[in-house]
Every structure is written in structure tokens, then in C-alpha cells.
Design a protein around this motif. Sequence first.
Motif, PDB file in Angstrom:
ATOM      1  N   GLU A   1       0.807  -1.220   0.000  1.00 32.79           N
ATOM      2  CA  GLU A   1       0.000   0.000   0.000  1.00 32.79           C
ATOM      3  C   GLU A   1       0.838   1.268   0.000  1.00 32.79           C
ATOM      4  OE1 GLU A   1      -2.616  -0.153   3.283  1.00 32.79           O
ATOM      5  OE2 GLU A   1      -3.746  -1.903   2.564  1.00 32.79           O
ATOM      6  N   ARG A   2       2.101   1.188   0.462  1.00 32.30           N
ATOM      7  CA  ARG A   2       2.903   2.402   0.578  1.00 32.30           C
ATOM      8  C   ARG A   2       4.266   2.195  -0.074  1.00 32.30           C
ATOM      9  NH1 ARG A   2       3.241   4.352   6.550  1.00 32.30           N
ATOM     10  NH2 ARG A   2       4.332   6.054   5.475  1.00 32.30           N
ATOM     11  N   PRO A   3       4.301   2.187  -1.387  1.00 29.51           N
ATOM     12  CA  PRO A   3       5.604   2.084  -2.050  1.00 29.51           C
ATOM     13  C   PRO A   3       6.410   3.365  -1.858  1.00 29.51           C
ATOM     14  CG  PRO A   3       3.878   2.460  -3.659  1.00 29.51           C
ATOM     15  CD  PRO A   3       3.190   2.259  -2.338  1.00 29.51           C
ATOM     16  N   THR A   4       7.650   3.322  -2.238  1.00 31.69           N
ATOM     17  CA  THR A   4       8.493   4.508  -2.116  1.00 31.69           C
ATOM     18  C   THR A   4       7.974   5.618  -3.038  1.00 31.69           C
ATOM     19  OG1 THR A   4       9.993   3.841  -3.891  1.00 31.69           O
ATOM     20  CG2 THR A   4      10.499   3.036  -1.673  1.00 31.69           C
ATOM     21  N   THR A   5       8.438   6.834  -2.774  1.00 27.68           N
ATOM     22  CA  THR A   5       8.025   7.970  -3.612  1.00 27.68           C
ATOM     23  C   THR A   5       8.356   7.725  -5.072  1.00 27.68           C
ATOM     24  OG1 THR A   5       8.313   9.523  -1.784  1.00 27.68           O
ATOM     25  CG2 THR A   5       8.383  10.430  -4.034  1.00 27.68           C
ATOM     26  N   ARG A   6       9.552   7.236  -5.313  1.00 32.96           N
ATOM     27  CA  ARG A   6       9.959   7.007  -6.701  1.00 32.96           C
ATOM     28  C   ARG A   6       9.066   5.973  -7.372  1.00 32.96           C
ATOM     29  NH1 ARG A   6      15.814   4.539  -8.655  1.00 32.96           N
ATOM     30  NH2 ARG A   6      15.517   4.860 -10.910  1.00 32.96           N
ATOM     31  N   MET A   7       8.811   4.860  -6.683  1.00 36.28           N
ATOM     32  CA  MET A   7       7.976   3.820  -7.283  1.00 36.28           C
ATOM     33  C   MET A   7       6.541   4.310  -7.452  1.00 36.28           C
ATOM     34  SD  MET A   7       9.708   1.346  -8.325  1.00 36.28           S
ATOM     35  CE  MET A   7       8.189   0.641  -8.943  1.00 36.28           C
ATOM     36  N   THR A   8       6.062   5.150  -6.548  1.00 30.74           N
ATOM     37  CA  THR A   8       4.720   5.710  -6.704  1.00 30.74           C
ATOM     38  C   THR A   8       4.620   6.512  -7.998  1.00 30.74           C
ATOM     39  OG1 THR A   8       4.408   5.821  -4.309  1.00 30.74           O
ATOM     40  CG2 THR A   8       3.003   7.231  -5.660  1.00 30.74           C
ATOM     41  N   LEU A   9       5.626   7.338  -8.245  1.00 25.98           N
ATOM     42  CA  LEU A   9       5.630   8.146  -9.465  1.00 25.98           C
ATOM     43  C   LEU A   9       5.713   7.261 -10.704  1.00 25.98           C
ATOM     44  CD1 LEU A   9       8.130  10.902  -8.259  1.00 25.98           C
ATOM     45  CD2 LEU A   9       5.643  11.089  -8.408  1.00 25.98           C
ATOM     46  N   LEU A  10       6.558   6.236 -10.671  1.00 25.30           N
ATOM     47  CA  LEU A  10       6.701   5.350 -11.821  1.00 25.30           C
ATOM     48  C   LEU A  10       5.421   4.559 -12.072  1.00 25.30           C
ATOM     49  CD1 LEU A  10      10.333   4.024 -11.206  1.00 25.30           C
ATOM     50  CD2 LEU A  10       9.586   5.614 -12.994  1.00 25.30           C
ATOM     51  N   LEU A  11       4.747   4.125 -11.003  1.00 21.10           N
ATOM     52  CA  LEU A  11       3.498   3.375 -11.166  1.00 21.10           C
ATOM     53  C   LEU A  11       2.418   4.263 -11.798  1.00 21.10           C
ATOM     54  CD1 LEU A  11       3.425   1.414  -7.784  1.00 21.10           C
ATOM     55  CD2 LEU A  11       3.793   0.457 -10.068  1.00 21.10           C
ATOM     56  N   HIS A  12       2.347   5.518 -11.370  1.00 14.54           N
ATOM     57  CA  HIS A  12       1.358   6.436 -11.974  1.00 14.54           C
ATOM     58  C   HIS A  12       1.681   6.659 -13.448  1.00 14.54           C
ATOM     59  CE1 HIS A  12      -1.104   7.345  -8.549  1.00 14.54           C
ATOM     60  NE2 HIS A  12      -0.085   7.787  -7.824  1.00 14.54           N
ATOM     61  N   HIS A  13       2.955   6.841 -13.766  1.00 14.06           N
ATOM     62  CA  HIS A  13       3.358   7.037 -15.152  1.00 14.06           C
ATOM     63  C   HIS A  13       2.955   5.829 -15.999  1.00 14.06           C
ATOM     64  CE1 HIS A  13       6.916   7.870 -18.143  1.00 14.06           C
ATOM     65  NE2 HIS A  13       5.741   7.940 -18.721  1.00 14.06           N
ATOM     66  N   ALA A  14       3.254   4.633 -15.484  1.00 12.58           N
ATOM     67  CA  ALA A  14       2.913   3.419 -16.231  1.00 12.58           C
ATOM     68  C   ALA A  14       1.406   3.267 -16.383  1.00 12.58           C
ATOM     69  CB  ALA A  14       3.514   2.200 -15.533  1.00 12.58           C
ATOM     70  N   ALA A  15       0.669   3.559 -15.318  1.00  8.09           N
ATOM     71  CA  ALA A  15      -0.793   3.430 -15.378  1.00  8.09           C
ATOM     72  C   ALA A  15      -1.383   4.375 -16.420  1.00  8.09           C
ATOM     73  CB  ALA A  15      -1.386   3.697 -14.006  1.00  8.09           C
ATOM     74  N   ALA A  16      -0.818   5.580 -16.512  1.00 13.35           N
ATOM     75  CA  ALA A  16      -1.322   6.534 -17.496  1.00 13.35           C
ATOM     76  C   ALA A  16      -1.134   6.027 -18.917  1.00 13.35           C
ATOM     77  CB  ALA A  16      -0.625   7.883 -17.323  1.00 13.35           C
ATOM     78  N   LEU A  17      -0.155   5.175 -19.129  1.00 12.57           N
ATOM     79  CA  LEU A  17       0.148   4.696 -20.476  1.00 12.57           C
ATOM     80  C   LEU A  17      -0.609   3.426 -20.852  1.00 12.57           C
ATOM     81  CD1 LEU A  17       4.022   5.256 -20.513  1.00 12.57           C
ATOM     82  CD2 LEU A  17       2.309   6.637 -21.680  1.00 12.57           C
ATOM     83  N   VAL A  18      -0.829   2.511 -19.877  1.00 11.38           N
ATOM     84  CA  VAL A  18      -1.355   1.195 -20.271  1.00 11.38           C
ATOM     85  C   VAL A  18      -2.618   0.768 -19.533  1.00 11.38           C
ATOM     86  CG1 VAL A  18       0.945   0.399 -20.951  1.00 11.38           C
ATOM     87  CG2 VAL A  18       0.142  -0.037 -18.618  1.00 11.38           C
ATOM     88  N   ASP A  19      -2.991   1.443 -18.459  1.00  8.21           N
ATOM     89  CA  ASP A  19      -4.168   1.022 -17.698  1.00  8.21           C
ATOM     90  C   ASP A  19      -5.417   1.624 -18.347  1.00  8.21           C
ATOM     91  OD1 ASP A  19      -6.093   0.280 -15.920  1.00  8.21           O
ATOM     92  OD2 ASP A  19      -4.959   0.871 -14.136  1.00  8.21           O
ATOM     93  N   GLU A  20      -6.143   0.807 -19.085  1.00 10.16           N
ATOM     94  CA  GLU A  20      -7.292   1.298 -19.836  1.00 10.16           C
ATOM     95  C   GLU A  20      -8.471   1.646 -18.935  1.00 10.16           C
ATOM     96  OE1 GLU A  20      -8.231  -1.471 -22.853  1.00 10.16           O
ATOM     97  OE2 GLU A  20      -6.353  -1.178 -23.968  1.00 10.16           O
ATOM     98  N   GLU A  21      -8.487   1.122 -17.711  1.00 13.99           N
ATOM     99  CA  GLU A  21      -9.594   1.424 -16.802  1.00 13.99           C
ATOM    100  C   GLU A  21      -9.334   2.686 -15.994  1.00 13.99           C
ATOM    101  OE1 GLU A  21     -10.235  -1.959 -14.389  1.00 13.99           O
ATOM    102  OE2 GLU A  21     -10.765  -3.297 -16.073  1.00 13.99           O
ATOM    103  N   ALA A  22      -8.146   3.264 -16.096  1.00 12.51           N
ATOM    104  CA  ALA A  22      -7.799   4.435 -15.295  1.00 12.51           C
ATOM    105  C   ALA A  22      -7.932   5.700 -16.123  1.00 12.51           C
ATOM    106  CB  ALA A  22      -6.367   4.292 -14.762  1.00 12.51           C
ATOM    107  N   ASP A  23      -7.953   6.836 -15.419  1.00  7.58           N
ATOM    108  CA  ASP A  23      -7.975   8.142 -16.066  1.00  7.58           C
ATOM    109  C   ASP A  23      -6.522   8.547 -16.349  1.00  7.58           C
ATOM    110  OD1 ASP A  23      -8.169  10.730 -16.893  1.00  7.58           O
ATOM    111  OD2 ASP A  23      -9.017  11.512 -15.018  1.00  7.58           O
ATOM    112  N   PRO A  24      -6.071   8.582 -17.600  1.00  9.03           N
ATOM    113  CA  PRO A  24      -4.657   8.888 -17.888  1.00  9.03           C
ATOM    114  C   PRO A  24      -4.213  10.231 -17.317  1.00  9.03           C
ATOM    115  CG  PRO A  24      -5.761   8.028 -19.830  1.00  9.03           C
ATOM    116  CD  PRO A  24      -6.825   8.277 -18.822  1.00  9.03           C
ATOM    117  N   GLU A  25      -5.042  11.265 -17.469  1.00  7.79           N
ATOM    118  CA  GLU A  25      -4.602  12.578 -17.003  1.00  7.79           C
ATOM    119  C   GLU A  25      -4.421  12.598 -15.492  1.00  7.79           C
ATOM    120  OE1 GLU A  25      -5.336  17.280 -17.815  1.00  7.79           O
ATOM    121  OE2 GLU A  25      -6.981  15.881 -18.257  1.00  7.79           O
ATOM    122  N   HIS A  26      -5.293  11.908 -14.778  1.00  3.98           N
ATOM    123  CA  HIS A  26      -5.156  11.827 -13.326  1.00  3.98           C
ATOM    124  C   HIS A  26      -3.816  11.227 -12.954  1.00  3.98           C
ATOM    125  CE1 HIS A  26      -6.152  11.065  -9.134  1.00  3.98           C
ATOM    126  NE2 HIS A  26      -5.848   9.786  -9.324  1.00  3.98           N
TER     127      HIS A  26
END
Length: 933
Positions: A764-789
Motif C-alpha cells: 500500500e505504501r511504495p516509495t516515492t519514486r515507485m509511486t511516481l513510476l506506477l502512476h506514469h505506467a498506469a497513465a500509459l497502459v491502464d485502460e480502466e484508469a484516467d490517464p490525465e489523473h
Amino acid sequence: MGRDEEIGLIRRCLDVRSGPRALLVLGETGTGRSRLLRFAEETAAASGAPVLAARGWGGEEPAPFTSLHRLLLPVLDVPDLFPEDRWPVLRTAFEPGAGAGPQERRALGAVTLAVLTRLARTNPVLVAVDDAEDCDDASLDVLFSVRRQLTSQAVTMLFTARGEAPPPGFPADLPALRLGPLSPAAAARLLDAQPDAPRGRLRLELLRKAEGNPLAVVELNRAKRVGAGPVPAPGALASRLDALPQDTQRALLHASAALREEELPVLMGSLGTDDLTVWTPAEEAGLISIADGRLAFGHPLTRAAAFHRQPAKLRQRAHRDLAAAAGQSPAYRAWHLAAASIGPDEAVASALERVTAVHALHGGDRFAATKALERAARLSRSDEDRARRLAAAMAAASDLGDPEWVRDLYTEFSRVNRDPDLRCVAACAMAGALALLSFQREAFGLLLDTWRHSPPRTAAASFALTALAAAIAHQSGLPEHREELPRLLDRARQVAREAPEARDDRAGRSGPVTPAGLAEPVDRGCVAGLTGPGVPAALEAYVSASIDAHDGSAARRAPVAPPGPLDGPAPLPRLLADASVAYHRDESELCAELYRQASTSQGACGAWGSRVWALANHVDTLIAMGRWPEAQALIDEGRSDAVVHRLTRVGLDLEALEVTLRALRGDSLPDIPFTSPHWRSVNLGENQATRARMLRAGGLHALALGDAQRAFHHFRALFGEDGAPIAPFLPPRSISELAAAAQRAGRREEAARVLGAVRAALGERPTTRMTLLLHHAAALVDEEADPEHHFRLALVNPDADTWPMERAQARLHYAIWLRRRRRPLEARAQLAAVLEVAVRLDARALADAARGELRATGAADVSASVSGAAERMAELTAQQQQIARLAAGGLSNREIGERLFLSPRTVGSHLYNVYPKLGISSRHQLRDLLHDD
């Protein structure tokens, strides 16, 4: 080998499009002058250029114009090359007994100039003169005169001469190339190219004796192969040695037996005289030089030949005389007595162990320390003492970073040891050696076997074994190794509870085991400085972080305490452990600072063996932080050491990191990124961390070439079928790169499954760096997520500036998303920030991509203003740049000071000096300048 720059200069000399060129190649015997000249001749001949070559005679003075005759001999019968009226000049000049006065020289110079001019009309011409100092003066005078008269002819003139200064009579304006010693890596590669090249101690000893001289490398290796005969000296050196008086030859024997650090007064004392004239014949022959109270040999083979050409009895006498010399230090006396011994001698062994090894370690010479301890072991009378000294030698060799030497010592140690505590020490050294040689299963198995049969009895030793097991598990990536770590940590903690003071119940027994405390009991530790303040706790924290890295535990996020002051070698293991913990927890700035302090400590004590374990993580951290010149310098240094110590796997790690760095920069890369001829010898199945570095490098390389499918294949291989990473840390940190490749290759669904697995594993609480990388990846490939968010969450945290390339990539992808949704103004703001980072980092591919997207938004070229800001930032020191970026990110002076271990007042003083250099006056302007929104 190792002459790339010199070869480049030779090639430029052969390119005569800009007019005639000349070069004098200088160097001592065996440095490769003649080989470079042959390379020039072969290169010129391959291009169709005529080659006129000659070389000095090397004996008595040749007749006038002899060298010029030899030079022109190949073209003397070429039709129409010589005008009819010039033949009498040639016949007269080349006849025996011909004159060589000014008139003859002018006439022959005119003929030579005419010949070269005619030859150069159709093809460039190379004039090559080897050993020019041994050519006749008349020939050289003609050639130098012709050189001055050449103007636009396509003629290159190359000369070689022995020594570091041009011979007398050579033109002062003749450009000179001085050949120095080979680099350590080049010398090691040359040694590896020889038949039956040695390894371990013999290898390092040979390289030291050769001092980078190529001929010395070859000849010393040949002498080793044929047996204990005299070391061959080149003909010129041999004749000069043979011509010396007997008392000078005896003096040279003493000089060659002396250690390089011994001063001249001690050497004179060993000879029983203070009359320096004994050295005069050797000085006049150019064999030695004396300055500042020290004697130096002019050539490494001179030292070797002066020693080994004498009978064994005289060599022994020389060592005894040096040991008995007035003013001799106890350390050097012990070494000379050991060198003179031919059988066991406990008194000498004890002196060598306690004095020489300590002296060498405190001086930072791990090679000398290991060699002294090994020699002491062989002089030991009892197996018990021999085993103890061999264990100490293994610890020193492990710190030195030479696993082959450790392995040789371990074989000898295993034959004589009966002490279970010593076995713990030896197992640490041997397991580390096996791991460096890429045998992770064998290394981990040895540690487990040690825990079962010879468990450590102190907190320091138990945590050392466990920390080494964690490092091996990190490198191997094998599940069975990870599963053992919690049990090993529990056992180490139990040992610490039962022996919190790390007492030794055999306190009456002393002798060296660790470099940090040679006079301490044997089981006080297994590596250097383990008894230093806070070391066991730091090692325990490192093991805990390694275990927690696999389950996303909150323990990963515990803060790392800043290190205390460096007060000797003791803090080194603690610095390395704390740095590794910071690396695991993505505290990159702290990690880089701790590694920097550790490198300073390692350099002071010569402990490259401990540094090599942290080198890849250190480089990886610097790359992620955008400190690319520092990363490249570490890569170059590390690859050189890896070649010297024959660490193929370490070299492959660094090669992968260099490919990574070059791909991020946008450098031109070959289609095959890995060029090392030995990389297939590493078993990647038990070296998954190395495999992960190679896969990421291959993925970035493919992206740089525009091959998204191949890039996705490499990044996807960082994870198993279930999305589990093949190694900790690096695969999860590549998740946004996997997503970017997947988006381009049309593999978003597969990448989204991996993303879900990584997110679940991190908790539930990854490091700051991994949090940023996960959001970046989600914006690119997670079709159920809001990319801009997710894009906004990937960019909102100012701490993201710690990893500028990752943030710039997120901005670029966000800008592309914005442009495609017809929001060009917002896209331009992101792209301007991307371009500033790309220019600052010299990331050319990223800069090109940003400029292309800016043009697609209809914006004018903003590269000029960005370049101006980057140029102004380049005028700042590295620390000022770091403070400026942190201030632009919204941090207060106190917060910046806490990060950089500076006082708020010091931070304010830096900013006061930064603002005028950048042409601004406030933090707001600084934020605008750096495009930090």
C-alpha cells in the motif's frame, strides 16, 4: 593494445589532405614505437600509398647516407622517377667512402625532394624511419631539410626514437608523441593475450613489475612459463648491464632487491659505503636515475634482469644486507628477512605478520599486505599458525578484490585448518570470491554450510555472514536464496543476543584475521572494520531491507540515519550497508552521498574488493539522478579494475550500465549492444541482477533505435509469467519503460497485467519514486484508469526532480497525450520543461523528441532560450546546481540543508551567489527559469 589515442593520431597524420605532416614518436624500450610505425606502414600500404622505410643500425656508426640509401632503395629502379642529370649525384653519394659535406647534403636533398614530389603526384607517400637516433647524421640532415621544403605535397614523415626527449640535432618544431606506460586495463588485456597467462597473485605481481611496459609484460610472462631462469632483457639493456663493473652490478642487485619505497641512504648502508660513484656507470648507461634521495630504474626489465641474472646465493645475501642496514624500518627488515629465508622460521613469520602486513594495510596497499601474510603463512612452523595467517591473507585478498588469489589461498587453507572459527573467516572470503566469479549457488551453499558446521559466535561475524548471504541473494535472484534470508537473520539476532559484547572466550590467542585489526582475536570479524561503531546494526538493517524488498513491508520506509564522521577504516562497512539500504528504499540523494563517502574511505585504504559489491548500485543511482559524467567516470574506472582482476561478471554489469547510459543520451550504438567477448561465460540463470541490467540496457537500446517490439520483449523479460520480477529493485523501476514500449508496440494489455503484479507486490505504501513510476505506467497502459489523473500524480511531487530523466519522460508522454486531445498550450509547457532537462543532461534523443512534439503543437523553436538557461546553469558548481533545483522545487533552506547535510545559512549563501549568475533575483524566477511547474 591500449594505444587507441595514439593510433588515432597516426591515422590523422596519414590523412594528408591538409598538406605534409611529420611526427616523432618517442618512448622507452618496449613501449611499442616500432609497432605503431608498422601499423602506419600497413595502413598506408593498404590504401595504395608508397612506403619508404628505414631504421637505425643499433651498432657502430653507419656510413654517411646509409639510412637514406636504404630508404630510397625500393624506388631506385622506378622508370622516369629520377631525372637523368640526378643519377650521378645518387651514385656518388651512395658509394663507399663518399663525402658528406654541405654540398653533398644539399645535392642529395634536392634529389630526395624531387623523388617525393613525383611520387606524391599519384598517391600519398609515407616516409617511415624507425630508431632514428641510430641513423647516420647525414641521412637525418637530408630528411629534415626535405621536410622543411615540402609544402603542399601529400607526404607524411614519421620518425621513432628511444627516450622521452628528442635526440640531439632533431628539429625543435618537429611534433612529438610520447608513449607512456599502458593503462592497467590495457596491460592486463595484453597479458591475457599471452600463452598461459597467470592468475591470482602471480598475475598482479607480474603487472606490478611490468609497470605498464608492453615488452616487460610479454617477457616477464615468458620467463614465468619457462621456469626460474633469468629474466631476459632486450639486447641493448643486456649489453649495458654486462658492460658494468662488478661493484656496480652488485649495487644494482641490492637496488633491485630493495622495495620501491626504500630510500637511498638505507640502500647505501646495505652496500657498506656512502660513495655514490658506485652508481656512476649505471647512470651514464641510462639504466638508473638518482634524485631526491631515491633511486629509480629506467626500465622495469632492467630491475628484473639485474636481480635474476645473479645467483641465488647473492640474491639472498642482498636481502640480508638490506635487512641489516642502518636505519632500516622494522616492516622492510621483516620483508627482507622473509625473502632471504628458505625454510620455516617462526620469528621471521611473526615479524612479517605483525609489522609488514600492518604497515602495508595502513598505507593502503592491500596487495603488499596479502603477499606479506601469505609469505608469513609459508614460513610458519605449525599448521595452526599457518591456517591463521592464511585466513588473514584471504581477508586482505578479498578486500583487494582478487577472487582468484582468494581461491588459491582457500585451497591451501583447507589442507591445514582444524579451527571452526577460522573456517568462518575463510568462508566469508571464499564465498565473496565465488560470487564475484559469478558462482552464486556455490557461494550461498558455502555460507549455509558454514552456518551449519562452524556458526559464528559474535554479532559482528554473524551479521557479516548474513549480510554477505543477502548480497549474494540479491545478485542471484533465486527464490531459494531469498527464502533462506529470514532464517539466517533470526540466527544472527540470536547470536547477537547471546553475545552482545562480541566477547571472545579465547582472548589469550592473538593473530591477524581482519585488515582492520591484525592483532585482534581471530573471530572478532570477517571483513574489514566489522567491530567499528554501529556496524552490526547497519548490517542487520541491510539484511532486513533486502528481505522487506520482496514483500513491500513498511520496514522499507524506515529512515536511514546519516553517517557519522569518517575516523578511519572502521566506518566503511557501515557506510556501504547504509548506502545499500538507501538504494533499496529509493533515497537516491542519501544513497549517492553515502557511496561517495564510502568511495573516499575505500580509496584511502585500497579496499576495492568491498567497493566492487556496491559499484553497480552506485552507478545506477547516479544515472537515475542525471549525474551522468560521474556515472561514466565510475564505469570507466570500474571496467579497468574488472579487467585487471578478471571479473567478467562485474565487467558485464558495467557494460550493461554503459549501454543504458548511452541509450539515454541518444548516442549512436551498434546493433549488438554487448561487445565483451566473455559475457557468455557468465551463467545468467544464477546472476539475475546482471541479467536484469542487460535486459534493461537492451530495451533502452531498442527504443533508441525505434524498435518498440524488441524493446517490449526485453522489458517484458524482466518479469516472470506471473509478473514477478526476476530480481529485486531494477525490474520494478523499469515499469514505466515497459509501459512506454508496450504502448508503442500495441501490447498494453500484457503490460497492464505486469503493472498490477508490481503494484500488488509493493504494497500500500511504495516509495516515492515507485509511486511516481506506477502512476506514469498506469497513465500509459491502464485502460480502466484516467490517464490525465495518473500523469498529474506522476508529476505533482517536487521530489520527482531527484530523478530528472524519469520525470522528463513522464512529461513528454503527458504532452503527447495533451496534444492528441488538442490542448497544445498545455503540451508546450510540459515540452519546454522536457527540453530544458534534455539539454542539461545532454540527452539528445529526448531533446529531439521534445522539439518534434513542439513543432507538432505549432510552437516556435524554444531551444535557444532553453539552451541559454542550460548554459547559465552550467556555470554553477555541482552543489550549486543541486541547491538551485531543490529550491526551484519548493524546498526551504532548512529542508535543502537536511538533504545535503548543510546548514540553512550555507544554503542561503549559495543561493545568494547563484541568483546573479542566473540573472534572477528570487525563488519564483528560479522556478520559472527551470520550468518547474
